[in-house]
Structures are given as C-alpha cells and as structure tokens.
Design an enzyme around this catalytic site. Structure first.
Site: not given
Length: 216
Positions: A88, A127
């Site tokens: 990451r 969403r």
C-alpha cells in the site's frame, strides 16, 4: 506468475482480482482477507492487529508485511499469487522486494487499473446498500432498483454508507495519491508496470488485463 494489483478506490480491484486469479490459477491475496484470517485464527500477528484496531490506530507496516509474508509462503502460493491491497506504500513495496529476493523470486508484473477520478467518485458515491442485507448492492446509475430506495431482493431500505459519500471518497483518493500512487513510479523504474483502462464491462476489463500481462 506473481502480480501486484494497484488502482484507486472504485477501480474494481477486488472484482478483477477474483477473475484474474481464477484465470491464472493462482491465489488472490487481499489485505482484508489477511487481516480477517489472522484475527479469526488468533495468530500473534492477528492479536497485534486487533489491538491497534480496537484502539482506533493504524496497523503498523511490519504487522501487515508479516501477514503477507506468511501467506505468500503457504503451499498454494508456490507457483504464484495476485496481491490486492498490498503493498500500500513504498515501505511495503520495498519489504515485498526483500521477501521475494530472499526466496530467489521477483514480481512478474504490476497491473495498474486506470480510472478517471470523476468516474471513481461516480461509481462509489452512487452505491446504495440494503439495510437488511449488505450483499444487496445497487447503483443510482449502473444498477438501479425497480423502485427508488427499495431493495429488489427483499424490500429493505436502500441507503448510502458514510464511506461512500462524495466528500469521503475524495479524501480516500487524496490518501491513495499521497501513499499508494508513488509505488507505481517505484515499479515503473523496474519495468514492471502494465497500465490498462478499467472502464467498461467487467469481462472486457478482465480480457484487457489478461492480454496485457506478460506471457507465462
């Protein structure tokens, strides 16, 4: 084949990772799954991670790196793996290189899923989740329910999660640009980055990715 999958939130990394891993016959290793497995099994690393999470603190890189190292050394990953969500940041990318070097291995490719920022915001902010069952997911543009605000499957109320609000999405993108995006340049210097457009249908993106990856 050993692949790292990168891309901004909303690029469809989880979906593509599942299809690509299946097509390539390698395990899909996601950071979320690593954490859940270690915590549920009560491993020393899982215990450490849970302590940080309960305190509302970020889990240190060394804990995440330790989990990833253990998983990559399991038998099903001997012939390769697809990493999703790890590394990451640069510290994790450098640690991954060191782990592979110790094993006499290296990455085959870093697959960069490219999506315009406005599309990312549109995908995530649109969403809507069912309050009765979070697996029932709809979208105000791409997957509309038959009745506005009502789940087709069970009639439950559809709502927008706080994490999906536009201001939160843009903050998540800022974190991605500052922490994760630098690993793309790091891997470009190694000649490993393959960039593809993540726009279009899921199957189209998967095919694009498969064609762009180096031959095995």
């Amino acid at each position: 084949m050993r692949i790292v999958l990168v891309g901004p939130p909303g690029a469809g990394k989880g979906t593509q990772a599942a299809y690509l891993a299946k097509n390539l016959s390698i395990p899909h290793i996601s950071t979320g799954d690593l954490f859940r497995a270690n915590i549920s099994q009560g491993t020393p690393l899982g215990v450490q991670a849970q302590e940080y999470m309960r305190a509302g603190r970020l889990v240190p890189d060394e804990v995440t790196i330790g989990m990833a190292k253990d998983r990559m050394h399991q038998p099903d990953a001997e012939q390769g793996f697809l990493l999703d969500g790890f590394p990451r940041n640069l510290a994790q990318a450098e640690a991954l290189d060191a782990i592979l070097k110790q094993d006499g291995l290296r990455l085959d490719a870093v697959l960069d899923l490219e999506v315009p920022e406005d599309e990312v915001v549109k995908r995530i902010a649109g969403r809507r989740i069912c309050r009765n069952d979070s697996s029932h997911v709809f979208h105000v543009t791409y997957n509309q329910p038959q009745a506005e605000g009502v789940c087709d499957a069970c009639g439950g109320e559809l709502y927008q999660r706080d994490d999906d609000r536009e201001d939160t999405v843009r903050k998540r993108l800022e974190v991605y640009h500052s922490e994760t995006e630098p690993i793309i340049d790091y891997y470009k210097a190694q000649g490993l980055v393959v960039t593809i457009s993540a726009l279009g249908k899921v199957a189209e993106v998967t095919q694009r990715a498969m064609e762009a990856l180096p031959s095995r």
